[in-house]
Scaffold this motif. Sequence first.
Motif, short mmCIF file in Angstrom:
data_model
loop_
_atom_site.label_atom_id
_atom_site.label_comp_id
_atom_site.label_asym_id
_atom_site.label_seq_id
_atom_site.Cartn_x
_atom_site.Cartn_y
_atom_site.Cartn_z
N LEU A 1 0.83 -1.20 0.00
CA LEU A 1 0.00 0.00 0.00
C LEU A 1 0.86 1.25 0.00
O LEU A 1 2.01 1.24 0.45
CB LEU A 1 -0.91 0.04 1.23
CG LEU A 1 -1.96 -1.05 1.41
CD1 LEU A 1 -2.72 -0.84 2.73
CD2 LEU A 1 -2.91 -1.08 0.25
N ALA A 2 0.29 2.33 -0.50
CA ALA A 2 0.90 3.66 -0.44
C ALA A 2 -0.23 4.67 -0.33
O ALA A 2 -1.39 4.37 -0.63
CB ALA A 2 1.76 3.94 -1.67
N THR A 3 0.11 5.89 0.10
CA THR A 3 -0.90 6.93 0.29
C THR A 3 -0.49 8.18 -0.46
O THR A 3 0.65 8.65 -0.35
CB THR A 3 -1.06 7.28 1.78
OG1 THR A 3 -1.34 6.09 2.52
CG2 THR A 3 -2.20 8.27 1.98
N SER A 4 -1.43 8.75 -1.23
CA SER A 4 -1.23 10.05 -1.86
C SER A 4 -2.08 11.08 -1.13
O SER A 4 -2.64 10.80 -0.07
CB SER A 4 -1.61 9.99 -3.35
OG SER A 4 -2.98 9.73 -3.50
N ALA A 5 -2.21 12.26 -1.70
CA ALA A 5 -2.90 13.34 -1.00
C ALA A 5 -4.36 13.03 -0.73
O ALA A 5 -4.93 13.50 0.27
CB ALA A 5 -2.78 14.62 -1.81
N ASP A 6 -5.01 12.25 -1.60
CA ASP A 6 -6.43 12.01 -1.43
C ASP A 6 -6.84 10.55 -1.58
O ASP A 6 -8.03 10.25 -1.57
CB ASP A 6 -7.24 12.84 -2.43
CG ASP A 6 -6.91 12.50 -3.87
OD1 ASP A 6 -5.97 11.72 -4.11
OD2 ASP A 6 -7.61 13.00 -4.77
N ALA A 7 -5.87 9.65 -1.71
CA ALA A 7 -6.25 8.27 -2.01
C ALA A 7 -5.28 7.27 -1.41
O ALA A 7 -4.12 7.58 -1.11
CB ALA A 7 -6.32 8.06 -3.53
N ILE A 8 -5.80 6.05 -1.24
CA ILE A 8 -4.98 4.88 -0.92
C ILE A 8 -4.66 4.18 -2.24
O ILE A 8 -5.54 3.96 -3.08
CB ILE A 8 -5.73 3.90 -0.01
CG1 ILE A 8 -6.29 4.61 1.22
CG2 ILE A 8 -4.82 2.74 0.39
CD1 ILE A 8 -5.25 5.18 2.12
N TRP A 9 -3.39 3.84 -2.42
CA TRP A 9 -2.96 3.11 -3.62
C TRP A 9 -2.59 1.69 -3.21
O TRP A 9 -1.82 1.49 -2.25
CB TRP A 9 -1.75 3.79 -4.26
CG TRP A 9 -2.08 5.09 -4.92
CD1 TRP A 9 -2.35 6.28 -4.30
CD2 TRP A 9 -2.21 5.33 -6.31
NE1 TRP A 9 -2.63 7.25 -5.23
CE2 TRP A 9 -2.54 6.70 -6.48
CE3 TRP A 9 -2.05 4.54 -7.45
CZ2 TRP A 9 -2.73 7.28 -7.73
CZ3 TRP A 9 -2.24 5.11 -8.70
CH2 TRP A 9 -2.58 6.47 -8.83
N ALA A 10 -3.13 0.71 -3.93
CA ALA A 10 -2.90 -0.69 -3.60
C ALA A 10 -2.28 -1.42 -4.77
O ALA A 10 -2.80 -1.40 -5.88
CB ALA A 10 -4.22 -1.36 -3.21
N ALA A 11 -1.14 -2.07 -4.52
CA ALA A 11 -0.53 -2.97 -5.50
C ALA A 11 -1.06 -4.37 -5.21
O ALA A 11 -0.88 -4.90 -4.11
CB ALA A 11 0.99 -2.94 -5.38
N THR A 12 -1.72 -4.98 -6.21
CA THR A 12 -2.39 -6.26 -6.00
C THR A 12 -1.96 -7.28 -7.04
O THR A 12 -1.26 -6.95 -8.00
CB THR A 12 -3.92 -6.09 -6.07
OG1 THR A 12 -4.33 -6.05 -7.44
CG2 THR A 12 -4.39 -4.83 -5.36
N GLU A 13 -2.43 -8.51 -6.87
CA GLU A 13 -2.18 -9.57 -7.84
C GLU A 13 -2.88 -9.32 -9.17
O GLU A 13 -2.55 -9.93 -10.17
CB GLU A 13 -2.61 -10.92 -7.27
CG GLU A 13 -1.71 -11.44 -6.16
CD GLU A 13 -0.31 -11.75 -6.65
OE1 GLU A 13 -0.18 -12.49 -7.64
OE2 GLU A 13 0.65 -11.24 -6.05
N GLY A 14 -3.87 -8.41 -9.17
CA GLY A 14 -4.60 -8.12 -10.40
C GLY A 14 -4.35 -6.74 -10.95
O GLY A 14 -5.12 -6.26 -11.79
N GLY A 15 -3.29 -6.07 -10.51
CA GLY A 15 -3.00 -4.72 -10.96
C GLY A 15 -2.99 -3.74 -9.80
O GLY A 15 -2.78 -4.12 -8.64
N VAL A 16 -3.22 -2.49 -10.10
CA VAL A 16 -3.21 -1.43 -9.09
C VAL A 16 -4.60 -0.80 -9.03
O VAL A 16 -5.24 -0.60 -10.06
CB VAL A 16 -2.16 -0.34 -9.44
CG1 VAL A 16 -2.32 0.89 -8.55
CG2 VAL A 16 -0.76 -0.92 -9.32
N PHE A 17 -5.06 -0.51 -7.81
CA PHE A 17 -6.27 0.29 -7.70
C PHE A 17 -6.07 1.40 -6.69
O PHE A 17 -5.23 1.31 -5.80
CB PHE A 17 -7.51 -0.56 -7.37
CG PHE A 17 -7.62 -1.03 -5.93
CD1 PHE A 17 -8.14 -0.20 -4.94
CD2 PHE A 17 -7.24 -2.31 -5.57
CE1 PHE A 17 -8.28 -0.64 -3.63
CE2 PHE A 17 -7.37 -2.76 -4.28
CZ PHE A 17 -7.88 -1.91 -3.30
#
Length: 798
Positions: free
Chosen positions: A56-72
Amino acid sequence: MRLGFLVGGMKQLLSFLVVHARVALLMGAVLMGSSGRLCAQDTWTAYTSMRSVNALATSADAIWAATEGGVFTYQPATGVFERYTAVTGLHSVQTQSIAFDARREAVWVGYSDGALDRIELATGTVRTFFDITRNERFPDKTINRLVVHGDSLLVATDFGLVIFDPTRGEVRDTYTQFASLPSPTVVQDVIVAPVPEGGSGFWVAAAGGVARASLSTPNLQEPNAWVIENEGLPTSPGTQNQVVTAVAFFGGRLFAGTEGGLVVREEEGSYTPLSVTTSRVASFTVSGDELLMVDPFKAYALRAADNARTLVDGFVDLVSIVVGPAGDVWLGDGEQALIEIEVPTNGSGTVIRTGVTPDGPFDGQFTDLDDAPDGSLWAGSAGGFFQLSAEGSWTNYTRAFVEELEGSGFRLVHVDDQGNTWAASRGDGVVQLTPEGIVTNYGVANSSLLSTAGVSFVPVTGLASEPDGTLWVSNREAARPLHVRLPDGTWHGLPPLQCDGLAAATTLGPILIDSFGMKWIIVVDPSNFELTRGVLVLDTGLDPADPGDDECRFINQTASQGTGLPSILVNALAEDREGRIWIGTERGPAYIISSRVAAQDPSAIPILPQRANFVSGENPFLLNSLPINDIAVDPANRLWMATDDGAYLVEEIEGGFDEGEPLTAANTPLFSDAIVAIHVNPQSGEVFFATDRGLLSRTGDAVASALQADDLLVYPNPVRFADGATPDIFIDGLVEETEIRIMAPHGEVVTQFSARGGRVRWDGRDRNQELVPSGVYLVVAIGQNGEGTAYGKVAVIR
């Protein structure tokens, strides 16, 4: 109206158009399909499961998730998701690591092959960097962690620490040996923090201990520039290895996560285990005056080394923890995607939201595909079975979502003409899901299905139905290996089939029922269920439940002189629109011309399809020696063949068959060349590809035919011919068999060709294979079975 009337001259054509004024309206129509959707060509869509988070990572307004099916991404304030896959530009789908780069307003994504993606937040565009991938010194290049530090991107890999220049887009330095540790060394994490020598330095979580080095050191590529600290580190469970998995600097002290728990660094460089956990520590983050961390089962908060508490527990695969945009705390989980928790100042926390993930299938590793009368797609997998609605939303059928389900591992899925979905388990029988949503489990207690001798195990390996709803089921290893469920709901088990060369077959696999009602069944090797022995064709006579009027033939002759099976290892069966039964084997395809007496006719033997225009000295047979995993037939009677080397579109032309160039991960957004299953939706023409890394679809140029000729949809319109590019002009709304004529404004027929199915492509060329000049061209489509004549128009701009 036949074409002979039209070619008599332009005056007659104009008169016809005046009488039929609706054609004039058609010529000015916008490019919209009957559903109101804009028509497109070669549009790809990804349908991956993003519930398994790796980082996981965090930007100014969102959570970013690296997953087995891509990024959301997920915006907690709005609840909005955004997906990134290979279709939208990512290098691949199985993402390993992720980091937000505030200075450059970008997000970095790392992969197991060393590739790096950079996602620009302003535009969503993706650029991939292959510097690490191209390094041939080290076979293992997985990017385990990404850390943005000033003008550098720190990349923790399976072979060492890489310093990447995000501005220049290239590797600046690589450190693969740390003091006495062997080279290469697996690096799991890295931070920049104060070092005992003064100033800042690298702290590296490595296999073998914590490695540190001052940033002021002249040459960090020298092994002696690094100091290894491992005194007091616990060993990994069951081994003597001291593996450090994560590092954090908090409250003036260094904390390290290991495979065997949490430790804190003492001033002299030794480490003291803390009685917080003895499991693998996966991730740290700082929230206010607390250090937060996760192991696979729990999340913890520490105010100091001697002040720790459990926040939440009850999980099995926690991998990451971050602080969200509003100070909220989120966990990344390998099964439940995002989990939001409350972190009080004292005491335990509370789970606020769990399983936060974009709409998608629970499991993306599909093994079988089928479509329903309502236009939805159904998929089977080892984890359950799933529905993709015609509107694009997913419904998951697993025990976690549907409590009525008694089985698991529904690798086969079939939808009958009445809209019932049937899912087969290799150990728990069959499940029926009615159009009304009623779930019924069929096994030993309520059907003729049988368990394996001495074991409560009901393996089902084949499903197929007839137009009236009669269902046929293969029950492997059972005393009655073939079962039929009649439309009245009664079940009947049939004794082992005995055909020429096949005595008492009890190990049956997938079933295909052809347009003549013949049952084609793959025969499984009784000594190894992963192998097959050929295929049999069965005529069940007038009474499906009575084996006395059955006839069957066993086909297992290997090829010779262009006839026979390429291999007895049969993987797939399909019937084309000419009544040919295609058999996909481990060494290529073959076909048999079926009939109402195929089960009694010894002359109905496999034929090896011959390639058109093959060069002398080449093997003349189609896809020779290539394993065929699955076969689908589109409305234009073209074959889509799934292989481990991509997907082939096979078309019958004069002189044989043309296999064309395969669709692969190199020339399309396919996640992988290994295509497990393939299916064509006959209504939309959409082609679905189940790869070993997830599901995608591609808009097809062949759709189900219209029943009667009507106005044609021709697109794009106008079409602009770019220099050196071959245009694709789609003609939609055709009947089953059509003769197409393209007419110039002055009445000349510039080209003509035949079409099968509801849609065809025209390459913008005349009979001499020259691109036609600018102008407005009339498209005339004549149904070959009395359906009438349809018209359309397209403007060409050169």
